[in-house]
Scaffold this active site. Structure first.
Site, PDB file in Angstrom:
ATOM      1  N   ASP A  48       0.888  -1.330  -0.112  1.00 36.92           N
ATOM      2  CA  ASP A  48       0.079   0.197   0.234  1.00 36.92           C
ATOM      3  C   ASP A  48       0.940   0.761   0.082  1.00 36.92           C
ATOM      4  OD1 ASP A  48      -2.004   1.932   1.073  1.00 36.92           O
ATOM      5  OD2 ASP A  48      -3.277   0.406   1.348  1.00 36.92           O
ATOM      6  N   SER A  90      -7.094   4.308  -1.438  1.00 37.12           N
ATOM      7  CA  SER A  90      -6.759   2.211  -1.617  1.00 37.12           C
ATOM      8  C   SER A  90      -7.837   1.371  -2.089  1.00 37.12           C
ATOM      9  CB  SER A  90      -6.645   2.049   0.001  1.00 37.12           C
ATOM     10  OG  SER A  90      -5.488   2.852   0.130  1.00 37.12           O
ATOM     11  N   GLU A 259      -1.239  -8.061   1.950  1.00 32.13           N
ATOM     12  CA  GLU A 259      -1.061  -6.604   1.638  1.00 32.13           C
ATOM     13  C   GLU A 259       0.283  -6.836   2.789  1.00 32.13           C
ATOM     14  OE1 GLU A 259      -3.475  -2.321   1.963  1.00 32.13           O
ATOM     15  OE2 GLU A 259      -3.717  -3.180   3.594  1.00 32.13           O
TER      16      GLU A 259
END
Ligand SMILES: [Zn+2]
Length: 375
Positions: A48, A90, A259
């Site tokens: 991210d 996101s 992630e």
């Protein structure tokens, strides 16, 4: 008029090819078609807020061997603009990866009309796939949520938690305990998870040997986990390894999303130490995944990012007085927000060559789905 002419010319150019492709395939052509390698398992790792400068820190700051990004053969670039903004958040980018559609910033698994759209976990589960989601944020945070939930806003954490209990996910590991218990609506989602065959733990250390007949959830923090530089340890790589052992222990193919959540948070804070330690943690996790893929040849591994955060540059240390030191890199940020830079895609395994080139982020979903070619 110009556009009409262009379209007409294009049609004339296309038509002969349509006819060519309609002719009966020779046996050699058919053999070639059959030989296109198809993955069995797919592991998608999302950094991210991870642009190319963030990836580059693993080349310059890693002390124990080369960057694991260097193990990938095929590299591409993606544009991550959302349906309503050049610079994505996101949620919209996670939804593009998970569902294959561009949507508005803030959307979780819904289209621009706020209608639910099928995500990849729902899609592969119909064909008997096992699925997992691992993050260092709350498991209800935008990126992981995009892979199992449908919500008009990323802020609907309690709704997203409820949807996790009803989803096809077989294993999840991350934070976000507070969205499952002591909720505003008074519902006990920990109990709901247990009712649905989940074994729930509150740290990786508590987790016993995993039984392939059960589902597992780890909620290792009230919200996000602590940063690596404040004591998270190796949660991400260990959770990923345990999840891979569990998923591969079943006699079914699997899809796993992992992630590196806090690369983004470090960028928002403009904190170089935070960023580098999160990148090295993500790199270690990629290393574990690549080790697994080498031992399990049907595994396609894709590493990419939802957007870049911080406008990071790896500048020369300007120090004081004597001018820039070109032999010392100092992470320098240009914004506290997201940026629109193209993002790298790294792919390895069957079909990895499909991820080379420059394309829109939602094509990641379509490339995976095309390669799996499930019913
Ligand atoms: Zn993000």
């Amino acid at each position: 008029m110009k556009k009409f002419l262009h379209t007409t010319v294009s049609l004339f150019l296309i038509i002969p090819f349509v006819f060519i492709s309609c002719k009966k395939k020779t046996s050699t052509e058919e053999a070639i078609t059959r030989e296109v390698p198809r993955p069995v398992n797919v592991i998608l790792l999302i950094g991210d807020g991870m642009g190319l400068a963030q990836v580059s820190t693993t080349v310059y700051f890693k002390k124990d061997g080369p960057s694991n990004f260097q193990r990938f053969e095929y590299i591409g670039l993606i544009n991550s603009s959302s349906a309503d903004a050049k610079i994505t958040d996101s949620a919209a980018s996670g939804t593009a990866f998970a569902c294959g559609e561009l949507t508005y910033n803030g959307a979780i698994g819904v289209d621009t009309a706020k209608q639910s759209i099928t995500n990849i976990i729902e899609y592969v589960s119909r064909s008997g796939y096992q699925t997992g989601v691992v993050a260092t944020s709350s498991i209800t945070h935008a990126t992981p949520a995009s892979f199992y939930a449908h919500a008009a806003s990323r802020n609907m954490n309690e709704l997203i938690a409820t949807q996790l209990t009803e989803s096809e996910v077989d294993v999840f590991m991350g934070g976000g305990r507070k969205f499952f218990e002591n909720r505003e609506d008074g519902e006990d989602m920990i109990q709901r998870l247990k009712d649905r065959n989940f074994n729930i733990y509150y740290s990786l250390e508590e987790l016993p040997a995993m039984d392939s007949g059960k589902k597992y959830g780890i909620l290792a923090a009230p919200d996000g986990l602590p940063p690596v530089y404040q004591g998270r340890g190796e949660f991400l790589s260990q959770a990923t390894e345990k999840t891979l052992n569990y998923l591969s222990g079943k006699q079914q193919p699997f899809f796993l999303m992992v992630e590196g959540s806090q690369i983004d948070w470090a960028g928002h804070e403009n904190n170089g130490e935070y960023l580098i330690t999160e990148m090295l943690d993500f790199d270690r996790t990629i290393g574990k995944v690549m080790d697994f893929a080498e031992k399990n040849p049907g595994t396609l591994v894709i590493v990419t990012a939802d957007h870049e955060t911080g406008g990071l540059a790896l500048s020369a240390n300007s120090g004081s007085g004597m001018g820039a030191n070109y032999d010392e890199i100092m992470p320098t940020f240009s914004t506290g927000g997201h940026t629109s830079t193209l993002l790298p895609v790294f792919a390895s395994g069957p079909g990895a060559e499909k991820f080379a080139g420059i394309y829109q982020n939602n094509q990641i979903y379509h490339k995976i789905v095309d390669l799996l070619s499930l019913e």
